[in-house]
Scaffold this active site. Sequence first.
Site, PDB file in Angstrom:
ATOM      1  N   ARG A   1     -35.946 -76.657  -7.277  1.00  0.00           N
ATOM      2  CA  ARG A   1     -35.796 -77.033  -6.177  1.00  0.00           C
ATOM      3  C   ARG A   1     -36.682 -77.778  -5.736  1.00  0.00           C
ATOM      4  NH1 ARG A   1     -33.309 -71.712  -4.486  1.00  0.00           N
ATOM      5  NH2 ARG A   1     -33.350 -69.973  -6.661  1.00  0.00           N
TER       6      ARG A   1
ATOM      7  N   MET B   1     -33.501 -80.960   1.691  1.00  0.00           N
ATOM      8  CA  MET B   1     -33.479 -81.797  -0.164  1.00  0.00           C
ATOM      9  C   MET B   1     -32.359 -81.329  -0.605  1.00  0.00           C
ATOM     10  SD  MET B   1     -37.520 -83.265  -0.241  1.00  0.00           S
ATOM     11  CE  MET B   1     -37.829 -81.775   0.619  1.00  0.00           C
TER      12      MET B   1
ATOM     13  N   HIS C   1     -26.674 -72.551   7.154  1.00  0.00           N
ATOM     14  CA  HIS C   1     -27.504 -73.744   8.368  1.00  0.00           C
ATOM     15  C   HIS C   1     -27.725 -74.106  10.159  1.00  0.00           C
ATOM     16  CE1 HIS C   1     -27.041 -78.056   9.009  1.00  0.00           C
ATOM     17  NE2 HIS C   1     -28.328 -78.540   8.083  1.00  0.00           N
TER      18      HIS C   1
ATOM     19  N   SER D   1     -58.963 -90.081  39.627  1.00  0.00           N
ATOM     20  CA  SER D   1     -57.024 -89.712  39.080  1.00  0.00           C
ATOM     21  C   SER D   1     -57.049 -90.435  38.595  1.00  0.00           C
ATOM     22  CB  SER D   1     -56.277 -88.794  40.233  1.00  0.00           C
ATOM     23  OG  SER D   1     -55.378 -88.414  39.926  1.00  0.00           O
TER      24      SER D   1
ATOM     25  N   CYS E   1     -53.082 -87.735  36.145  1.00  0.00           N
ATOM     26  CA  CYS E   1     -52.040 -87.725  36.661  1.00  0.00           C
ATOM     27  C   CYS E   1     -51.141 -88.214  36.269  1.00  0.00           C
ATOM     28  CB  CYS E   1     -52.040 -87.412  38.165  1.00  0.00           C
ATOM     29  SG  CYS E   1     -51.935 -89.724  39.347  1.00  0.00           S
TER      30      CYS E   1
ATOM     31  N   TYR F   1     -59.703 -81.577  35.681  1.00  0.00           N
ATOM     32  CA  TYR F   1     -58.536 -81.307  35.697  1.00  0.00           C
ATOM     33  C   TYR F   1     -57.059 -81.994  35.539  1.00  0.00           C
ATOM     34  CZ  TYR F   1     -57.285 -83.899  39.811  1.00  0.00           C
ATOM     35  OH  TYR F   1     -56.996 -85.381  40.557  1.00  0.00           O
TER      36      TYR F   1
END
Length: 906
Positions: free
Chosen positions: A98, A109, A489, A797, A864, A884
């Site tokens: 696997r 896969m 699945h 800003s 912003c 901010y």
Amino acid sequence: MDKKRVYTFGNGQAEGKAGMKNLLGGKGANLAEMNLIGIPVPPGFTITTDVCTEYNELGREKVVQLLQKEVITAIESVEFLMKSKFGDVETPLLVSVRSGARASMPGMMDTILNLGLNDEVVEGLIRKTGNARFAWDSYRRFVQMYGDVVLGMKPTNKDDIDPFEAIIEEVKHAKGVKLDNELKVEDLKELVQKFKKTVKVKTGKDFPTNAYEQLWGAICAVFNSWTNERAILYRKMEGIPYEWGTAVNVQAMVFGNMGDSSATGVCFSRDAGTGEDLFNGEYLINAQGEDVVAGIRTPQQITKIGSQRWAELAGVSEEERVAKFPSMEEIMPEIYQELDELQTKLENHYKDMQDMEFTVQEGKLWFLQTRNGKRTGAAMVKIAMDLFRQGVIDEKTALMRVEPNKLDELLHPIFDKEALTQAKVLTRGLPASPGAATGQIVFFADDASEWAAAKKAVIMVRIETSPEDLAGMAVAEGILTARGGMTSHAAVVARGMGKCCVSGAGALRIDYKARTVEIDGVLLKEGDYISLNGSTGEVYLGEVETKEAELSDDFAELMKLADKYTRLQVRTNADTPHDAMVARNFGAVGIGLCRTEHMFFEGEKIKAMREMILAENIEERRIALAKILPYQQEDFKGIFKAMEGLPVTVRLLDPPLHEFVPHDLKGQEEMAEAMGVSLKYIQERVESLCEHNPMLGHRGCRLGNTYPEITEMQTRAILGAALALKKEGVVTHPEIMVPLTGILREYKEQDNVIRAEAAKLFAEVGDSIDFTVGTMIEIPRAALTADRIASAAEFFSFGTNDLTQMTFGYSRDDVASFLPIYLEKKILEVDPFQVLDQKGVGQLIQMATEKGRAIRPELKCGICGEHGGEPSSVKFCHRVGLNYVSCSPFRVPIARLSAAQAALED
Ligand code: PEP
Ligand code: MG
């Protein structure tokens, strides 16, 4: 010594451990770890992800040579533990091969089971097990998988049929049976012979009989599958780098298909859909691992409570349930108890919800895999908060466990309750992935992509899905399947994508050729509308109206926790009271950007705005502005009120002028009449307003500087609204923002206009209000001269949309013509308009903040642009010390969590 390429595990010992995911892949690392903590795991070994890279560089031959010695030694140690021999007839060892990458890539896969069988070994296996049916069934599965995966016989075209499936159908038809498990030993033998003949015809070679030849073929096929189409697509979607490679796990086979005391299943320590703390999963008696995930047989529930819930949804009576679909808890009570204990042990060990695969071989339980389970956004929040409350993890870990971007799902629509009462339920399937979806039926992935590109909402309807359907699933609103359970699945992939999915709706009769689906007598065609409720499994006829999600208490608690650690504040970009309220409810602490031009998109307002733009001289412009003023003032009042007590940054007009004038004849005639001028005048004016580079043209403060009367009107509207509200007792904090500043002088001019108009207004009214004036930093020159600009501006800003545009020199409007190619060629890793370019644009932000604060230490700085709601960009803003970020309302929770995580990462 040569580098180590193979790591063994088995019998409570392992050369690897959980921390070695990068080298051993998730599956390999956890197989090792499970051994170390005493979970029963079949012995085996892991070939490292490094070898995958070597394989891609050096090619098959060289890599097989490099691995030869280590692989043979590792097989020998498995032989020793299993008391058997690889390729031996009397005591054969069979193995599984696997894939297992660093990040889980479910179903992407390839896997090969029962490797080591040939015509002689199968006889030995029968003698050893006394179970001819099992042995031949295993053999035919092996030839089929090996043919499909290693020998490349799996069809690549959706219309072609798997050659092996065609043979099975043919034999079943000849024998007059419906189900695979009705085939007799003789029939299975016939299948194997026919399979091998087909292999010879299609590949020109005999099916390999030598065990090692088979093994090398399988190992290389797994490495090859790293670069198959669906793996590439999945990596792209999940952002998994090609360089990581996959590991290969070779493990002794244990068999869930050895009769009625054998079984195989998949289970979760908690509910991956809702997050409920309830062990759950599905199993199949007498089946092999892939049967559960492949969605070929609809599996049964592991726990009794799960089984009862399932029966209720499926409309199955209790008697029928017990007789036909009993839970594992009821029919294998001892095994169930052991499974339950071990799943608890695994969850406690990994301190997170586990997704596990197991097999019961003749009454003995084996674990084949464990991993942190994929989950929906809602489950992610609930599980993190539950684990915190249960004392398994601390609050900081809980915060770090939640992926900010996945919160988006929680905010997804649900059905409008009222609309739902009117809707006709067509049928019910399993609630595989929550949410509400409505759209047009398509049956194929290609069609889903095409329709979605044409802006149609589609629901993908399939008998079952396979990884080939991924591209379609990604663009669909929802997925509906006829077959397969909660771990099919479709279910697993949809949950990972946060997409609504209903699976296993057995009433569906899908005809791919006719492109129709019949549901309990109702015939629907491609293009017809249906709606899905992924939380209940209901399927509705037609379109059902959806509405915004309601947020859970866990979500609120998580956000509260986040605020405890956050330094960076989160504001919102909003231009209407409604958006402002939405954002405030999501925890925004102010407006960082109110784009005033957005307020003119409708009705009379756009007319007044057009008049203003088209005006011939200042007098006419003033007349138009006087019409706009009351609209503006009302709009600002609404927004200030919604944001009562919080700061609101209002940006002065920044419209690309050409967008606001009428380009059609009808609109032009309308304006000519409204303004009492000739059509010709309007047409000439529109023409003269057209710019070659409108993004670099007459916009932002250039407009305010050429037409100061606009700035005057806006100042009056902003402060007039605040004064009016003051009278009503509403507290406001207006911040007036000048857009697109590049030169100190142009900012100062605007600042003067604003302050003069404010003084005039305050004198007229006999009252005043506190306000600040600042600027956007969105032109590189402004960032470079930020110290000079901060000498006048009270706040900054960062408009990172324009700043990105002008730093890269990419037009915001035209980037789509080359960006996809740049991304594909990896010239750019990500779209810089979505994810802040920290190296370039970020440097300007950092420098401007430092320069500005050197002059004005208390300078408030925010961002912003669109980046204000993108997690990695938010974290950057934290690190460079902004005050901010401001983002669209629905991104506010994402930004809040990202801000907290940034603080915790410090
Ligand atoms: C910006 O440029 O980042 C910005 C917020 O302004 P706009 O997108 O309106 O140009
Ligand atoms: Mg801008």
